[in-house]
Motif scaffolding. Structure first.
Motif, mmCIF file in Angstrom:
data_model
loop_
_atom_site.group_PDB
_atom_site.id
_atom_site.type_symbol
_atom_site.label_atom_id
_atom_site.label_comp_id
_atom_site.label_asym_id
_atom_site.label_seq_id
_atom_site.Cartn_x
_atom_site.Cartn_y
_atom_site.Cartn_z
ATOM 1 N N GLN A 1 0.840 -1.206 0.000
ATOM 2 C CA GLN A 1 0.000 0.000 0.000
ATOM 3 C C GLN A 1 0.873 1.253 0.000
ATOM 4 O O GLN A 1 0.536 2.245 -0.646
ATOM 5 C CB GLN A 1 -0.922 0.006 1.216
ATOM 6 N N ASP B 1 2.196 1.968 -3.450
ATOM 7 C CA ASP B 1 1.170 2.494 -4.357
ATOM 8 C C ASP B 1 0.890 3.985 -4.146
ATOM 9 O O ASP B 1 0.189 4.595 -4.952
ATOM 10 C CB ASP B 1 -0.136 1.709 -4.199
ATOM 11 N N LEU B 2 1.425 4.570 -3.077
ATOM 12 C CA LEU B 2 1.159 5.983 -2.782
ATOM 13 C C LEU B 2 1.994 6.907 -3.668
ATOM 14 O O LEU B 2 3.076 6.540 -4.115
ATOM 15 C CB LEU B 2 1.503 6.299 -1.319
ATOM 16 N N ARG C 1 2.061 11.913 -0.794
ATOM 17 C CA ARG C 1 1.381 11.241 0.318
ATOM 18 C C ARG C 1 2.358 10.410 1.132
ATOM 19 O O ARG C 1 2.246 10.337 2.349
ATOM 20 C CB ARG C 1 0.251 10.354 -0.205
ATOM 21 N N GLN D 1 -0.612 2.454 9.416
ATOM 22 C CA GLN D 1 -1.968 2.039 9.057
ATOM 23 C C GLN D 1 -2.963 3.166 9.307
ATOM 24 O O GLN D 1 -3.868 3.390 8.510
ATOM 25 C CB GLN D 1 -2.380 0.781 9.846
ATOM 26 N N LEU E 1 -2.692 5.599 6.459
ATOM 27 C CA LEU E 1 -3.298 5.034 5.253
ATOM 28 C C LEU E 1 -4.822 5.076 5.347
ATOM 29 O O LEU E 1 -5.502 5.341 4.356
ATOM 30 C CB LEU E 1 -2.806 3.596 5.028
ATOM 31 N N ASP E 2 -5.349 4.834 6.540
ATOM 32 C CA ASP E 2 -6.797 4.917 6.740
ATOM 33 C C ASP E 2 -7.298 6.335 6.475
ATOM 34 O O ASP E 2 -8.359 6.527 5.888
ATOM 35 C CB ASP E 2 -7.187 4.485 8.159
ATOM 36 N N PHE F 1 -5.866 8.503 4.433
ATOM 37 C CA PHE F 1 -5.806 8.689 2.986
ATOM 38 C C PHE F 1 -6.997 8.023 2.298
ATOM 39 O O PHE F 1 -7.523 8.536 1.321
ATOM 40 C CB PHE F 1 -4.519 8.102 2.402
ATOM 41 N N ASN F 2 -7.386 6.873 2.818
ATOM 42 C CA ASN F 2 -8.481 6.126 2.206
ATOM 43 C C ASN F 2 -9.845 6.577 2.703
ATOM 44 O O ASN F 2 -10.864 6.017 2.316
ATOM 45 C CB ASN F 2 -8.306 4.621 2.465
ATOM 46 N N VAL G 1 -11.042 6.218 5.667
ATOM 47 C CA VAL G 1 -11.621 5.178 6.498
ATOM 48 C C VAL G 1 -11.890 5.670 7.922
ATOM 49 O O VAL G 1 -12.873 5.285 8.532
ATOM 50 C CB VAL G 1 -10.689 3.935 6.541
ATOM 51 N N GLU H 1 -11.836 11.501 9.702
ATOM 52 C CA GLU H 1 -11.673 11.962 8.326
ATOM 53 C C GLU H 1 -13.016 12.008 7.599
ATOM 54 O O GLU H 1 -13.290 12.943 6.844
ATOM 55 C CB GLU H 1 -10.686 11.043 7.580
#
Length: 184
Positions: A34, A37-38, A42, A88, A91-92, A94-95, A97, A101
């Motif tokens: 993951q 892939d950024l 980011r 994590q 990443l949450d 960014f997503n 989640v 956010e």
């Protein structure tokens, strides 16, 4: 049905099984994937040691399948020595989640919609963010309303959201790039 391993036989001090260690290793490699892939922008926002950052950047440049696989394993190995929770958590974010956010996104969407409904909301924005370029926001509002009316793609609508998000994050929207866009 009874199984040979019962919960009352569970020993919390026992080392994890080989299968559990393998699952943990794969989870860290997935987390590393993951990261790979950024975008670089980011990736810089993710809290991680410098050696892990460099390993991820190297993996982003590798195109050969075998070499990339080995680099991903190396990233997983580096991640075994760090706490993956902060990574994590970022990443949450960014997503989208995390609850915080999601609530922030909804608040900004509501502010954008309120602005489209009533230009007086610009006064609230000016009070909250004195550095905001109200003229640019006014132009974007007008263009977003035109786009909606003419059923065009919502470029100005999205740009309004981006600027509001940047204002909330503490940085003023970059006015030197594209400040003249959409002005009539």
């Amino acid at each position: 049905m009874t199984y040979p391993h019962h919960d009352d036989d569970f020993d919390p001090d026992a080392p994890p099984s080989k299968s559990q260690r393998k699952r943990d290793m794969h989870a860290l490699q997935d987390l590393g994937a993951q990261l790979v892939d950024l975008s670089v922008e980011r990736l810089r926002k993710v809290p991680m040691p410098e050696d892990l950052f460099e390993a991820v950047r190297a993996a982003q440049r590798i195109t050969a399948h075998g070499a990339r696989r080995r680099q991903m394993q190396y990233i997983g190995k580096l991640m075994r020595n760090i706490d993956p929770e902060p990574i994590q958590a970022q990443l949450d974010v960014f997503n989208g989640v995390s609850r915080v956010e999601i609530a922030r996104q909804h608040r900004l969407e509501k502010l954008r919609n309120d602005l489209l409904e009533d230009e007086k909301v610009l006064g609230d924005i000016a009070g909250r963010w004195p550095q905001a370029d109200l003229q640019h926001l006014r132009n974007l509002r007008r263009n977003a309303l035109k786009e909606r009316e003419q059923e065009k793609p919502p470029r100005a609508y999205r740009e309004l959201f981006r600027i509001l998000r940047e204002l909330e994050e503490g940085g003023a929207a970059p006015q030197d790039e594209g400040a003249g866009e959409g002005e009539a």
